[in-house]
Scaffold this motif. Structure first.
Motif, mmCIF file in Angstrom:
data_model
loop_
_atom_site.group_PDB
_atom_site.id
_atom_site.type_symbol
_atom_site.label_atom_id
_atom_site.label_comp_id
_atom_site.label_asym_id
_atom_site.label_seq_id
_atom_site.Cartn_x
_atom_site.Cartn_y
_atom_site.Cartn_z
ATOM 1 N N ASN A 3 -1.089 18.142 7.434
ATOM 2 C CA ASN A 3 -0.132 17.114 7.807
ATOM 3 C C ASN A 3 0.632 16.707 6.552
ATOM 4 O O ASN A 3 0.059 16.216 5.602
ATOM 5 N N GLY A 4 1.947 16.908 6.548
ATOM 6 C CA GLY A 4 2.758 16.594 5.382
ATOM 7 C C GLY A 4 3.088 15.117 5.255
ATOM 8 O O GLY A 4 3.596 14.678 4.244
ATOM 9 N N LYS A 5 2.801 14.338 6.290
ATOM 10 C CA LYS A 5 3.090 12.913 6.281
ATOM 11 C C LYS A 5 2.107 12.183 5.365
ATOM 12 O O LYS A 5 0.911 12.397 5.429
ATOM 13 N N ARG A 6 2.630 11.353 4.523
ATOM 14 C CA ARG A 6 1.789 10.547 3.641
ATOM 15 C C ARG A 6 1.690 9.132 4.200
ATOM 16 O O ARG A 6 2.552 8.676 4.929
ATOM 17 N N HIS A 7 0.634 8.450 3.834
ATOM 18 C CA HIS A 7 0.415 7.083 4.290
ATOM 19 C C HIS A 7 1.104 6.112 3.333
ATOM 20 O O HIS A 7 1.060 6.305 2.125
ATOM 21 N N ASN A 8 1.708 5.085 3.879
ATOM 22 C CA ASN A 8 2.232 4.007 3.040
ATOM 23 C C ASN A 8 1.106 2.985 2.896
ATOM 24 O O ASN A 8 0.840 2.208 3.812
ATOM 25 N N TYR A 9 0.432 3.020 1.759
ATOM 26 C CA TYR A 9 -0.768 2.200 1.585
ATOM 27 C C TYR A 9 -0.500 0.711 1.769
ATOM 28 O O TYR A 9 -1.368 -0.027 2.216
ATOM 29 N N LYS A 10 0.714 0.262 1.459
ATOM 30 C CA LYS A 10 1.019 -1.168 1.588
ATOM 31 C C LYS A 10 0.990 -1.626 3.046
ATOM 32 O O LYS A 10 0.816 -2.807 3.318
ATOM 33 N N ASN A 11 1.140 -0.706 3.974
ATOM 34 C CA ASN A 11 1.087 -1.044 5.398
ATOM 35 C C ASN A 11 -0.309 -0.914 5.987
ATOM 36 O O ASN A 11 -0.520 -1.278 7.147
ATOM 37 N N LEU A 12 -1.251 -0.413 5.221
ATOM 38 C CA LEU A 12 -2.604 -0.203 5.718
ATOM 39 C C LEU A 12 -3.406 -1.508 5.627
ATOM 40 O O LEU A 12 -3.537 -2.098 4.561
ATOM 41 N N LYS A 13 -3.942 -1.939 6.761
ATOM 42 C CA LYS A 13 -4.737 -3.179 6.792
ATOM 43 C C LYS A 13 -5.936 -3.094 5.842
ATOM 44 O O LYS A 13 -6.293 -4.082 5.206
ATOM 45 N N ILE A 14 -6.539 -1.920 5.746
ATOM 46 C CA ILE A 14 -7.703 -1.752 4.881
ATOM 47 C C ILE A 14 -7.337 -1.946 3.414
ATOM 48 O O ILE A 14 -8.104 -2.507 2.639
ATOM 49 N N TRP A 15 -6.133 -1.512 3.022
ATOM 50 C CA TRP A 15 -5.673 -1.734 1.640
ATOM 51 C C TRP A 15 -5.414 -3.220 1.418
ATOM 52 O O TRP A 15 -5.806 -3.777 0.396
ATOM 53 N N GLN A 16 -4.774 -3.877 2.392
ATOM 54 C CA GLN A 16 -4.486 -5.307 2.283
ATOM 55 C C GLN A 16 -5.783 -6.105 2.162
ATOM 56 O O GLN A 16 -5.886 -7.022 1.333
ATOM 57 N N PHE A 17 -6.775 -5.738 2.956
ATOM 58 C CA PHE A 17 -8.065 -6.417 2.895
ATOM 59 C C PHE A 17 -8.753 -6.152 1.551
ATOM 60 O O PHE A 17 -9.328 -7.056 0.950
ATOM 61 N N GLY A 18 -8.666 -4.919 1.068
ATOM 62 C CA GLY A 18 -9.232 -4.587 -0.237
ATOM 63 C C GLY A 18 -8.602 -5.391 -1.356
ATOM 64 O O GLY A 18 -9.274 -5.827 -2.294
ATOM 65 N N LEU A 19 -7.298 -5.604 -1.265
ATOM 66 C CA LEU A 19 -6.593 -6.410 -2.259
ATOM 67 C C LEU A 19 -7.074 -7.860 -2.212
ATOM 68 O O LEU A 19 -7.292 -8.485 -3.270
ATOM 69 N N GLU A 20 -7.275 -8.382 -1.006
ATOM 70 C CA GLU A 20 -7.809 -9.741 -0.861
ATOM 71 C C GLU A 20 -9.192 -9.850 -1.486
ATOM 72 O O GLU A 20 -9.494 -10.840 -2.172
ATOM 73 N N ILE A 21 -10.030 -8.856 -1.240
ATOM 74 C CA ILE A 21 -11.377 -8.854 -1.819
ATOM 75 C C ILE A 21 -11.297 -8.876 -3.338
ATOM 76 O O ILE A 21 -11.970 -9.683 -3.995
ATOM 77 N N ALA A 22 -10.475 -8.011 -3.921
ATOM 78 C CA ALA A 22 -10.347 -7.949 -5.379
ATOM 79 C C ALA A 22 -9.879 -9.292 -5.943
ATOM 80 O O ALA A 22 -10.391 -9.752 -6.970
ATOM 81 N N ASN A 23 -8.927 -9.927 -5.271
ATOM 82 C CA ASN A 23 -8.432 -11.216 -5.749
ATOM 83 C C ASN A 23 -9.462 -12.326 -5.571
ATOM 84 O O ASN A 23 -9.619 -13.175 -6.449
ATOM 85 N N ASP A 24 -10.189 -12.325 -4.447
ATOM 86 C CA ASP A 24 -11.245 -13.322 -4.234
ATOM 87 C C ASP A 24 -12.357 -13.166 -5.272
ATOM 88 O O ASP A 24 -12.866 -14.152 -5.810
ATOM 89 N N VAL A 25 -12.722 -11.928 -5.544
ATOM 90 C CA VAL A 25 -13.764 -11.666 -6.544
ATOM 91 C C VAL A 25 -13.311 -12.167 -7.913
ATOM 92 O O VAL A 25 -14.078 -12.791 -8.637
ATOM 93 N N SER A 26 -12.070 -11.922 -8.248
ATOM 94 C CA SER A 26 -11.540 -12.400 -9.529
ATOM 95 C C SER A 26 -11.659 -13.916 -9.644
ATOM 96 O O SER A 26 -12.050 -14.444 -10.692
#
Length: 99
Positions: free
Chosen positions: A2-25
């Motif tokens: 599949n040549g289609k790439r994912h836009n990570y900024k639209n992925l809920k799992i990436w958004q949640f991971g970013l929240e976790i990293a910021n909460d941990v900080s």
């Protein structure tokens, strides 16, 4: 392949991971200085690894992306373990512990 790439900024799992990293900080600000180069540093690195691996893998093939998601999942398990260690050392109150 599949040549289609994912836009990570639209992925809920990436958004949640970013929240976790910021909460941990935010939580690590209250850790004592003697933990900064030990447990605190390790907690910070693995929390940052979660969204970082999702973002990196999003530019790869689906098979490779799956591998990066597995790495991210492993980092989340590592983070949970380290947060339990921090709780055991009385560096975290139970309400701050991520489940």
């Amino acid at each position: 392949m599949n040549g289609k790439r994912h836009n990570y900024k639209n992925l809920k799992i990436w958004q949640f991971g970013l929240e976790i990293a910021n909460d941990v900080s935010d939580v690590l600000i209250n850790f004592p200085i003697h933990e900064r180069y030990d447990l605190s540093s390790q907690i910070s690195r693995c929390s940052i690894s979660i969204p970082s691996n999702i973002a990196e893998g999003s530019s790869r093939t689906d098979k490779s992306f799956s591998h990066f998601l597995d790495i991210s999942l492993g980092s989340s398990f590592e983070l949970i373990t380290q947060l339990h260690i921090a709780k055991y050392r009385k560096l975290l109150r139970k309400k701050n512990l991520i489940h």
